[in-house]
Design a protein around this motif. Sequence first.
Motif, mmCIF file in Angstrom:
data_model
loop_
_atom_site.group_PDB
_atom_site.id
_atom_site.type_symbol
_atom_site.label_atom_id
_atom_site.label_comp_id
_atom_site.label_asym_id
_atom_site.label_seq_id
_atom_site.Cartn_x
_atom_site.Cartn_y
_atom_site.Cartn_z
ATOM 1 N N ILE A 1 7.229 38.131 26.163
ATOM 2 C CA ILE A 1 7.231 37.528 24.833
ATOM 3 C C ILE A 1 7.942 38.491 23.881
ATOM 4 O O ILE A 1 7.447 39.586 23.601
ATOM 5 C CB ILE A 1 5.800 37.255 24.321
ATOM 6 N N LYS A 2 9.116 38.091 23.413
ATOM 7 C CA LYS A 2 9.865 38.910 22.457
ATOM 8 C C LYS A 2 9.686 38.303 21.074
ATOM 9 O O LYS A 2 9.963 37.123 20.858
ATOM 10 C CB LYS A 2 11.349 38.955 22.828
ATOM 11 N N VAL A 3 9.201 39.100 20.126
ATOM 12 C CA VAL A 3 8.877 38.571 18.808
ATOM 13 C C VAL A 3 9.739 39.213 17.723
ATOM 14 O O VAL A 3 10.256 40.321 17.875
ATOM 15 C CB VAL A 3 7.384 38.790 18.467
ATOM 16 N N VAL A 4 9.886 38.475 16.636
ATOM 17 C CA VAL A 4 10.486 38.998 15.407
ATOM 18 C C VAL A 4 9.453 38.809 14.313
ATOM 19 O O VAL A 4 8.998 37.680 14.066
ATOM 20 C CB VAL A 4 11.787 38.251 15.030
ATOM 21 N N GLU A 5 9.042 39.897 13.695
ATOM 22 C CA GLU A 5 8.029 39.821 12.647
ATOM 23 C C GLU A 5 8.664 39.460 11.304
ATOM 24 O O GLU A 5 9.859 39.629 11.093
ATOM 25 C CB GLU A 5 7.306 41.168 12.523
ATOM 26 N N SER B 1 0.322 44.539 20.036
ATOM 27 C CA SER B 1 0.681 43.802 21.265
ATOM 28 C C SER B 1 -0.532 43.123 21.885
ATOM 29 O O SER B 1 -0.446 41.992 22.384
ATOM 30 C CB SER B 1 1.314 44.756 22.287
ATOM 31 N N GLN B 2 -1.673 43.807 21.853
ATOM 32 C CA GLN B 2 -2.879 43.256 22.479
ATOM 33 C C GLN B 2 -3.342 41.990 21.780
ATOM 34 O O GLN B 2 -3.878 41.082 22.413
ATOM 35 C CB GLN B 2 -4.004 44.303 22.475
ATOM 36 N N ASP C 1 -3.927 38.620 23.722
ATOM 37 C CA ASP C 1 -5.228 37.943 23.639
ATOM 38 C C ASP C 1 -5.068 36.478 23.255
ATOM 39 O O ASP C 1 -5.735 35.599 23.822
ATOM 40 C CB ASP C 1 -6.133 38.651 22.621
ATOM 41 N N VAL C 2 -4.178 36.202 22.304
ATOM 42 C CA VAL C 2 -3.939 34.809 21.899
ATOM 43 C C VAL C 2 -3.363 34.022 23.077
ATOM 44 O O VAL C 2 -3.755 32.882 23.330
ATOM 45 C CB VAL C 2 -2.980 34.744 20.687
ATOM 46 N N VAL D 1 1.470 39.729 30.979
ATOM 47 C CA VAL D 1 2.213 39.333 29.774
ATOM 48 C C VAL D 1 2.736 40.604 29.122
ATOM 49 O O VAL D 1 1.981 41.540 28.855
ATOM 50 C CB VAL D 1 1.320 38.565 28.782
ATOM 51 N N VAL D 2 4.038 40.651 28.880
ATOM 52 C CA VAL D 2 4.677 41.824 28.278
ATOM 53 C C VAL D 2 5.202 41.437 26.899
ATOM 54 O O VAL D 2 5.862 40.413 26.744
ATOM 55 C CB VAL D 2 5.842 42.342 29.155
ATOM 56 N N VAL D 3 4.894 42.255 25.899
ATOM 57 C CA VAL D 3 5.300 41.976 24.513
ATOM 58 C C VAL D 3 6.315 43.013 24.057
ATOM 59 O O VAL D 3 6.167 44.210 24.319
ATOM 60 C CB VAL D 3 4.079 41.992 23.570
ATOM 61 N N SER D 4 7.363 42.561 23.345
ATOM 62 C CA SER D 4 8.363 43.486 22.800
ATOM 63 C C SER D 4 8.810 43.007 21.422
ATOM 64 O O SER D 4 8.601 41.855 21.055
ATOM 65 C CB SER D 4 9.570 43.604 23.732
#
Length: 247
Positions: free
Chosen positions: A95-99, A45-46, A50-51, A35-38
């Motif tokens: 998984i690309k996120v916007v905070e 990211s971890q 984890d979720v 799983v890659v987070v950006s």
Amino acid sequence: MLRSKFIRRLLLFLLLFTFIYLILGYSPLFKIKKVVVSGNKIVDSQWIIDVASNNHFENLFLLSRRKARKVLINEIPQLKKIKFSKHWFENYLKIKVVERSPFASIICYPNNYLIDEDGVIININKDKNVVFVSEYSNLPIITGIPPESIKGLTVLPTEYSSLIKGTLKILIRIFKDTGLKFNLTNPQDIRVLTNDLLEIKFGDERDFKKKLKTLKTLVKAISEKNEKVEYIDVRYPDYPVVKYFNQ
């Protein structure tokens, strides 16, 4: 005769569909290897990974974007938008996120909480401990909230969030100033200080909309006079007071 033939074909189709679904869904060919987070700046990211792991983000074929998005936002309210990309040939999920965007900073010694305009606390980790962030310095500052009333929360109590949301945005528009200081130490004597050291006295929460409307009118009149003002008192919006430095 035709009806029974149709029913047999329908049952056969459903059985075939179920068989294919199970084969693809539980096949190791589609097992998520990584799983890659950006896109994240504050949320670790971890934590996101984890979720994902704890909620069985295991198979690309079975993964529902809608359900996965709901799980992540429920678990990590600091996330506002989430986009998933399935990479089939390399078996990984991106998984690309916007905070959520910081709107104000709460000074609550020894911590400094960043909140968005809905009162969601942005700079906390999965254990609800504060994460230090140095980037956002030119935000409205809120003081006077007791530490015990905010510690361990992910969202501000309603009595604070509604007041902040309904007031700060309007004050920023009135003064064109994002560096306001909002003092909530005494709920009966709410005060705001601008970057120009102009103090606004609001008193308690009663008639706040009326007070803001009166304040807007006064600020417009003051700007036309081009005189330095020490404070504006709108505690009684029908009888406001403006104190000039030369008085």
